[in-house]
Scaffold this active site. Sequence first.
Site, PDB file in Angstrom:
ATOM      1  N   HIS A  79       0.825  -1.207   0.000  1.00  7.83           N
ATOM      2  CA  HIS A  79       0.000   0.000   0.000  1.00  7.83           C
ATOM      3  C   HIS A  79       0.857   1.253   0.000  1.00  7.83           C
ATOM      4  O   HIS A  79       2.058   1.185   0.229  1.00  7.83           O
ATOM      5  CB  HIS A  79      -0.972   0.022   1.191  1.00  7.83           C
ATOM      6  CG  HIS A  79      -0.335   0.182   2.531  1.00  7.83           C
ATOM      7  ND1 HIS A  79       0.035  -0.889   3.314  1.00  7.83           N
ATOM      8  CD2 HIS A  79       0.003   1.293   3.251  1.00  7.83           C
ATOM      9  CE1 HIS A  79       0.556  -0.453   4.447  1.00  7.83           C
ATOM     10  NE2 HIS A  79       0.560   0.869   4.434  1.00  7.83           N
ATOM     11  N   GLU A 130      -3.677   3.988   2.367  1.00  7.18           N
ATOM     12  CA  GLU A 130      -3.780   4.300   3.808  1.00  7.18           C
ATOM     13  C   GLU A 130      -3.766   5.815   3.944  1.00  7.18           C
ATOM     14  O   GLU A 130      -2.968   6.495   3.284  1.00  7.18           O
ATOM     15  CB  GLU A 130      -2.602   3.693   4.571  1.00  7.18           C
ATOM     16  CG  GLU A 130      -2.639   4.013   6.060  1.00  7.18           C
ATOM     17  CD  GLU A 130      -1.435   3.444   6.827  1.00  7.18           C
ATOM     18  OE1 GLU A 130      -1.497   3.453   8.065  1.00  7.18           O
ATOM     19  OE2 GLU A 130      -0.443   3.015   6.180  1.00  7.18           O
TER      20      GLU A 130
END
Length: 134
Positions: A79, A130
Amino acid sequence: MIGRLNHVAIAVPDLEAAAAQYRDTLGANVGAPQDEPDHGVTVVFIELPNTKIELLYPLGDNSPITAFLEKNPSGGMHHVCYEVDDIIVARDKLKEQGARVLGTGEPKIGAHGKPVLFLHPKDFNGCLIELEQV
């Protein structure tokens, strides 16, 4: 809405070997491993002049990283994390625009001791996002 890139996370099958590679081969400043039981991972942060690399390794039987490593046994990018000023405002705006927030939708405390949320990769070109409040 998003600020600077906070870190890029890489799932690894061997945390010690990956940390050593960044430290010894690339000459990077590598932090100590830290367990994050709420997220099911052990992390190591690599400090770069302009951002960080986060190495992720499974912690516990229900780690989300386990399934990722089963599909990607050599590891890989997991991520990217962007900073936001107000995670609740960001969450609400994203949800209004149709983005899916993973989990309950409520922020958890992340590895930096700050609130974080994750956004579904199918809503962002296949990339898990995120958000971290700064």
